[in-house]
Design a protein around this motif. Structure first.
Motif, short mmCIF file in Angstrom:
data_model
loop_
_atom_site.label_atom_id
_atom_site.label_comp_id
_atom_site.label_asym_id
_atom_site.label_seq_id
_atom_site.Cartn_x
_atom_site.Cartn_y
_atom_site.Cartn_z
N GLY A 356 0.82 -1.14 -0.05
CA GLY A 356 0.09 -0.01 0.06
C GLY A 356 0.78 1.27 0.09
N PHE A 357 1.94 1.25 0.58
CA PHE A 357 2.61 2.55 0.97
C PHE A 357 4.20 2.58 0.55
N ARG A 358 4.48 3.75 0.19
CA ARG A 358 5.99 4.11 0.18
C ARG A 358 6.20 4.61 1.36
N VAL A 359 7.31 4.22 2.22
CA VAL A 359 7.80 4.93 3.51
C VAL A 359 9.16 5.70 3.04
N GLU A 360 8.86 6.95 2.93
CA GLU A 360 9.61 7.94 2.66
C GLU A 360 10.37 8.50 3.83
N PRO A 361 11.61 9.54 3.77
CA PRO A 361 12.02 10.10 4.74
C PRO A 361 11.18 11.02 5.30
N ALA A 362 10.72 10.99 6.65
CA ALA A 362 10.28 12.43 6.88
C ALA A 362 10.98 13.83 6.95
N ILE A 363 10.04 14.80 6.80
CA ILE A 363 10.66 16.12 6.63
C ILE A 363 10.82 16.87 8.13
N ASP A 364 11.84 17.54 8.41
CA ASP A 364 11.95 18.56 9.26
C ASP A 364 10.94 19.72 9.08
N GLU A 365 10.04 20.07 9.77
CA GLU A 365 9.31 21.15 9.15
C GLU A 365 10.10 22.41 9.69
#
Ligand code: HEM
Length: 420
Positions: A356-365
């Protein structure tokens, strides 16, 4: 240690099996556990386990950042339906928050070599001191009044489940109680073990899978190719699909970061033995070092690399003594009683996540930069792989919630009710 704390002899998990009577009782309790979650029963749990895993994918569409909580809800809900005939729909349900906190503190007491010194191991008499005077027992020892023990909580929840319409493991235990002469505390422990042993372990394994997806994205390409070819996008994968790469992927999750790194329960031989020049005295505490076994270069070269190809017929495969290729669930007569349930649920959940998903790097807001993956505190971004898949997750999630509605029921009790 739990046996020493005085709560062990009524529970197969911590029971000494030195005498013939203790061994016979252990066998009875183990047999009763198998009748709840053993290999014969697991097929009966498949439908709601699959549905709960569809709900996880559905929840990830709206609150992807809470993925660990979704995994905890899923794992707790599955064992709650089995044990008490009711699902856990809310992440704030006390069965999640309180039981997982309890398990966390149990790990503090039980995980050998976590801290030094282990006071109760160095001075076993300390484990006999009542909880109110023994902060080192983290509340796991003898309560001053037994009616205030946590066991009353699970016994009461089991009694409540015994009244419910849906068949469940508590009902089964009450039916079998006269035949096995079950003590209320044994009923309480048998029901509680499903949560204690099955919730935290299963949810942590899913969190491990996410870490692997994030840290080793190259392992996802072959999975997506297989899933696109065999499953497509208008339904999610099921146990009937023949997905060899996906099966290998899940095996590698179990190997790579096994939940119980030094096995679980301590084992002890019933008679003295000699092995490979070592004398092993009767009753000696033996702990299998799962971490070392799974990180041995001979069987698993470059062991910290997540590599599903180890479990496929490729040049990365090495002979391994165990049939499954890993020792994650222990061995011998104390091996994990919920292994088949856990393997089935992990496969369904991980296959659905990867599909179902791509697991990508989270982005620092603040900085707009990618947050690097850290094995202790990682955060990721889940994105549905495409629009058709997103719609399938929505459709399947809503349908799953309808099917699970028959397990919606509240409990009147929390741990807190019993500690006032
Ligand atoms: C990925 C999930 C799981 C892992 C990695 C895991 C791992 C383990 C391990 C390593 C042991 C100790 C084995 C030994 O001492 O040789 C164990 C014991 C046990 N597990 Fe699991 N487990 C999982 C899920 C479950 C589930 C879902 C249930 C039940 C609902 C369960 C029930 C038990 C019980 C009752 C025992 C005690 C068996 C005994 O002492 O006779 N486990 N588990």
């Amino acid at each position: 240690m739990f046996a020493e704390l005085g709560v062990g002899q009524m529970n197969l998990l911590h029971k000494y099996t030195y005498t013939r009577e203790q061994r016979e009782r252990f066998r009875d309790l183990r047999k009763l556990t198998h009748q709840g979650v053993g290999v014969q029963q697991v097929q009966r749990h498949r439908e709601f386990q699959d549905n709960e895993s569809k709900v996880v994918a559905y929840d990830l569409l709206t609150t992807p950042e809470n993925y660990v909580t979704h995994f905890e809800r899923y794992a707790t809900s599955v064992v709650c339906i089995i044990g008490f005939g009711r699902r856990v729909s809310d992440v704030k349900d006390p069965l999640i928050t309180e039981v997982l906190a309890f398990m966390q503190s149990a790990a503090e007491v039980a995980v050998i070599a976590k801290d030094f010194p282990r006071v109760m191991e160095s001075f076993p008499w300390l484990s006999k001191v009542p909880n109110c005077l023994a902060p080192w027992a983290y509340g796991h020892g003898k309560a001053t009044k037994s009616r205030h023990s946590r066991n009353d909580f699970f016994y009461t929840v089991a009694q409540e489940a015994n009244q419910c319409v849906e068949e469940n493991y508590s009902k089964f235990l009450f039916r079998e109680a006269p035949k096995y002469n079950l003590h209320p505390q044994e009923i309480s422990n048998l029901a509680a073990n499903l949560l204690g042993a099955g919730a935290d372990t299963s949810s942590s394994t899913l969190a491990t899978a996410v870490l692997a997806m994030r840290a080793f994205p190259e392992t996802l390409q072959p999975a997506w190719e297989e899933l696109n070819r065999i499953v497509g996008k208008s339904r999610s994968p099921s146990l009937e699909d023949d997905l060899p790469y996906m099966r290998a992927f899940v095996k590698e999750v179990f190997r790579w970061r096994s939940v119980a790194v030094i096995g679980g329960t301590a084992h002890a031989p019933t008679q003295s033995d000699c092995w490979n020049g070592y004398f092993i005295p009767k009753g000696c505490w033996i702990q299998g070092n799962v971490w070392a076994i799974h990180h041995n270069e001979r069987e698993f070269p470059d062991p910290d690399r997540f590599n599903p190809r180890r479990f496929l017929d490729t040049e990365d495969r090495r002979p391994f003594p165990g049939e499954k290729g890993y020792m994650t669930f222990g061995w011998g007569r104390r091996s994990c009683a919920g292994q088949y349930l856990a393997e089935q649920g992990t496969y369904l959940s991980v296959a659905r996540l990867v599909w179902g998903f791509r697991v990508e790097p989270a982005i620092d807001e603040k900085t707009g930069e990618e947050i690097p993956v850290d094995i202790f505190a990682y955060t990721v971004k889940f994105t549905p792989r495409d629009e058709t898949i997103l719609q399938t997750i929505q459709r399947e999630g809503e349908r799953a919630l309808d099917d699970l509605a028959k397990y919606e029921r509240e409990t009147k009790y929390t741990f807190g009710t019993f500690s006032k």
